[in-house]
Design an enzyme around this catalytic site. Structure first.
Site, short mmCIF file in Angstrom:
data_model
loop_
_atom_site.label_atom_id
_atom_site.label_comp_id
_atom_site.label_asym_id
_atom_site.label_seq_id
_atom_site.Cartn_x
_atom_site.Cartn_y
_atom_site.Cartn_z
CB THR A 69 47.66 30.93 28.80
OG1 THR A 69 48.54 30.02 29.01
CG2 THR A 69 46.66 30.65 27.90
CE LYS A 73 46.11 36.00 28.93
NZ LYS A 73 44.83 36.22 29.50
CG ASN A 156 40.16 45.12 42.26
OD1 ASN A 156 39.57 43.91 41.86
ND2 ASN A 156 41.32 44.96 42.56
P1 NDP Z 1 43.67 37.87 37.58
O1 NDP Z 1 44.20 36.96 38.67
O2 NDP Z 1 44.58 38.68 37.02
O3 NDP Z 1 42.82 38.78 38.57
C1 NDP Z 1 41.58 38.18 39.46
C2 NDP Z 1 40.70 39.47 39.67
O4 NDP Z 1 39.89 38.81 40.79
C3 NDP Z 1 41.38 40.55 40.49
O5 NDP Z 1 40.56 41.92 40.50
C4 NDP Z 1 40.96 40.07 41.98
O6 NDP Z 1 41.15 40.96 43.09
C5 NDP Z 1 39.67 39.62 41.84
N1 NDP Z 1 39.35 38.56 42.98
C6 NDP Z 1 39.63 37.19 42.84
N2 NDP Z 1 39.23 36.64 43.91
C7 NDP Z 1 38.44 37.36 44.51
C8 NDP Z 1 37.48 37.54 45.61
N3 NDP Z 1 37.68 36.42 46.45
N4 NDP Z 1 36.88 38.53 46.26
C9 NDP Z 1 37.24 39.63 45.56
N5 NDP Z 1 37.73 40.10 44.22
C10 NDP Z 1 38.64 38.55 43.85
O7 NDP Z 1 43.00 36.98 36.82
P2 NDP Z 1 42.27 37.20 35.34
O8 NDP Z 1 41.70 38.53 35.30
O9 NDP Z 1 43.39 36.79 34.26
O10 NDP Z 1 41.12 36.30 35.04
C11 NDP Z 1 39.73 36.37 35.96
C12 NDP Z 1 38.66 35.41 35.59
O11 NDP Z 1 38.54 35.96 34.25
C13 NDP Z 1 39.31 34.09 35.32
O12 NDP Z 1 38.23 33.45 36.10
C14 NDP Z 1 39.06 33.68 33.87
O13 NDP Z 1 38.77 32.39 33.87
C15 NDP Z 1 38.09 34.49 33.25
N6 NDP Z 1 38.73 35.01 31.88
C16 NDP Z 1 37.66 34.59 31.03
C17 NDP Z 1 38.00 34.96 29.54
C18 NDP Z 1 36.92 34.65 28.66
O14 NDP Z 1 37.08 34.90 27.50
N7 NDP Z 1 35.50 34.26 29.22
C19 NDP Z 1 39.03 35.37 29.31
C20 NDP Z 1 39.95 35.89 30.19
C21 NDP Z 1 39.94 35.43 31.53
P3 NDP Z 1 42.44 41.85 43.73
O15 NDP Z 1 42.91 42.55 42.56
O16 NDP Z 1 41.86 42.45 44.89
O17 NDP Z 1 43.31 40.53 43.82
#
Ligand code: NDP
Length: 285
Positions: A69, A73, A156
């Site tokens: 995690t 990663k 995004n």
């Molecule tokens: P990252 O931090 O890598 O990415 C987060 C993403 O969310 C980015 O695109 C970010 O945008 C966007 N974001 C966050 N807050 C906001 C906001 N307030 N408004 C708009 N965009 C926002 O996280 P991960 O991709 O690793 O994880 C994302 C989610 O996926 C987590 O909640 C995790 O629990 C879930 N997940 C679930 C899995 C499953 O098997 N169900 C597996 C892996 C993850 P920006 O680029 O602009 O910052």
């Protein structure tokens, strides 16, 4: 380490931050018990500066594999012997598998999503609207492209990450990808087939957090998925159900990626229902 290993047992685990109760451990060990597998899945805190030693330790102790995690990663890749196709494209590994004497990095996040999706629709030829371009968004985008999606629209907040995913998809896969900056309530285009929230919006404790999306553009023909596993009934899931869409929740995806990891490590196809029950207990839903 959450338990002392019994050296007669096969070992798997997760390298990451310490957590009070690790949902992945509860889910994977529930599957091992359910199938009478004499295996363990351990939660192991590994500091970034100790990652090389931890991977060497896993090799030395004969681990069949482990999950990684945040923050490992990407960093784990240089300590492995090779990568699966989608992990190589994404540049991120969440699941390491021992194959012979090699440790191979895979990424099961996107594979789990595609498995859940296939229960409702075939990804081939479909137009996906993907909110988010972080780790989960990249995993889903790449795996959907490899599964034959026709078009992927990445929406995004930050241009840099969104455009980077679009460039990757256009340059390395045969899917046509486009980027849309996320401003105001995004309207789902009429030719879209699948909508996915791959952002962290809606994750506990932000229970009522709303994805900025025009809910009137959610047609009943759409499949709508949310990666948020806790709580599984996010506001997006509820809105989509109310509008007659077919829905995939984040628990389904979490279970599906766990199933793929267990298949990689043990060769056994575990019962997803037993794994989902274990997660529901941890999340209290
Ligand atoms: P990252 O931090 O890598 O990415 C987060 C993403 O969310 C980015 O695109 C970010 O945008 C966007 N974001 C966050 N807050 C906001 C906001 N307030 N408004 C708009 N965009 C926002 O996280 P991960 O991709 O690793 O994880 C994302 C989610 O996926 C987590 O909640 C995790 O629990 C879930 N997940 C679930 C899995 C499953 O098997 N169900 C597996 C892996 C993850 P920006 O680029 O602009 O910052």
């Amino acid at each position: 380490m959450s338990a002392a290993p019994n050296f007669k047992q096969e070992l798997t685990g997760v390298f990451g931050h310490p957590v009070a109760e690790n949902p992945s451990q509860a889910m994977v060990e529930a599957a091992y018990r359910h199938h009478g597998l004499d295996w363990r899945y351990l939660t192991l805190e590994v500091r970034p500066e100790d990652l090389a030693a931890a991977v060497a330790g896993a090799r030395a102790m004969g681990f069949a594999g482990f999950n990684c995690t945040i923050p490992h990663k990407v960093a784990v890749i240089e300590h492995l012997d090779g990568l699966g196709e989608s992990a190589a494209l994404m540049g991120a590994v969440n699941c390491v598998v021992r194959r012979g004497d090699q440790l191979i990095g895979e990424n099961t996040d996107g594979k789990g999503f595609v498995t859940s999706l296939r229960e409702l629709t075939d990804p081939a030829g479909k137009h996906l609207v993907l909110f988010g371009a972080g780790g989960a968004g990249r995993a889903i985008g790449v795996e959907m492209a490899l599964a034959g999606a026709r078009r992927i629209t990445v929406v995004n907040r930050t241009t840099e990450r969104g455009q980077a995913l679009v460039d990757l998809l256009n340059q390395r896969t045969s899917t046509e990808a486009e980027f849309r900056v996320w401003e105001g309530d995004h309207r789902i285009p009429e030719d879209a087939d699948i909508v996915v929230n791959a952002t962290s919006i809606g994750l506990y404790p932000d229970l009522d957090a709303r994805l900025a999306l025009d809910v009137d553009t959610l047609r009943p023909e759409l499949v709508v998925a949310d990666v948020i596993p806790n709580p599984p009934r996010t506001r997006l899931v509820r809105d989509a159900e109310e509008r007659g869409c077919r829905v995939i929740d984040g628990l389904g995806m979490l279970v599906a990626q766990g199933v793929i990891g267990i298949e990689f490590w043990t060769g056994t196809s575990p019962d997803p229902a037993a794994m989902r029950r274990a997660l529901e207990e941890v999340f209290g839903c």
